[in-house]
Write a protein that holds these residues in place. Structure first.
Motif: not given
Length: 291
Positions: A30, A162, A207-208, A210-212, A214-215, A242
């Motif tokens: 990631h 994960n 991963g968590t 970056m996902r959060l 990014d949002r 991000s």
């Protein structure tokens, strides 16, 4: 004099490892963040302690534990005063350690972040990290969010779901062998176990993160993101990726001593000319000349 020599010797070993390995061959799945960014600061402190017979690492450790109130406060104030959908031209990440109670109101003023936030003529949000799992409240500057702690909490809770990617597992094993070759003369098995645990934990949480984030940044659309301690690794290289993906420039602001012997702010020129540079902020904001 012995402590000065220990600092120089330990830092020289860090710089040697900056250039002694192809760090682009050791990145997480990631974000392509380099594994070296996650243990470099730890090694700087450990080598200093070992070579100077001190316990700087132990003295700076926190014995506090998170409480249900901390979890509730992190969730309740995660958006700050601007709400979930508010735009922020500037976002300042800073620690809660700089808060000072103001008489006679009792409101807290953070000298690390609030001067800048109050002086900027634009929409500015402070994202404040908890201090020993607590948030000083109420605050003089009203637009303060606890979103970073909330992101870290979610990543910690989800990490059991994960598993470490097989590619990350192999990369971590190879990287630990390289670390043993370079630092095995000075470090203990416990030190290598600590670094392995750090790298495996980051692999599960990245991963968590970056996902959060990014949002978060896509929603806030900042032009500038300032981060206290951005050069220390941890989640920050992922956060910076991000932020840049959302079009922001990233800077770290000076929050203490900076000098030629500070491991977090000195890197081999070869490393700085490589993709490792993406693990660091675009700018460093100081109170004067760098040296």
């Amino acid at each position: 004099l012995e402590n000065i020599k220990a600092t120089v010797d330990g830092f020289a070993k860090i710089l040697d490892f900056d250039v002694g390995l192809d760090h682009d061959a050791y990145t997480f799945t990631h974000g392509s963040v380099h594994l070296w960014s996650q243990v470099r600061a730890y090694l700087g402190v450990r080598l200093y302690d070992i070579l100077s017979n001190t316990d700087f690492e132990g003295a700076s450790a926190s014995v506090a534990t998170p409480t249900l109130k901390y979890v509730a406060d992190s969730w309740r104030r995660r958006h700050g005063a601007s709400g979930a959908g508010g735009r922020s031209d500037v976002i300042i990440f800073g620690s809660g350690v700089g808060n000072i109670a103001q008489a006679p109101t009792g409101e807290y003023f953070n000298w690390l972040t609030d001067y800048a936030a109050s002086s900027l003529d634009c929409r500015t949000q402070i994202v404040e990290l908890s201090d020993r799992w607590r948030y000083p409240w109420p605050r003089t500057y009203p637009v303060v969010s606890t979103s970073h702690d909330w992101v870290l909490l979610q990543a910690k809770l989800r990490q059991r779901l994960n598993p470490v990617e097989p590619g990350d597992q192999r990369t971590i094993e190879r990287f630990l062998l390289a670390l043993r070759d370079a630092f095995g003369e000075h470090l203990t098995n416990a030190d290598f176990a600590t670094m392995q645990h750090t790298l495996m934990t980051v692999a599960r949480r990245a991963g968590t993160w970056m996902r959060l984030y990014d949002r978060y940044f896509q929603r806030r659309q900042p032009r500038l993101v300032q981060i206290e301690g951005a050069c220390y690794g941890g989640p920050w290289p992922f956060v910076m990726r991000s932020a840049r993906a959302a079009g922001a420039v990233v800077a770290e602001f000076q929050h203490g001593y900076i000098g030629r012997d500070h491991y977090a702010y000195n890197y081999a020129p070869t490393l700085m000319a490589s993709p490792f540079r993406e693990d660091l902020p675009d700018y460093f904001l100081t109170y004067g000349s760098y040296w």
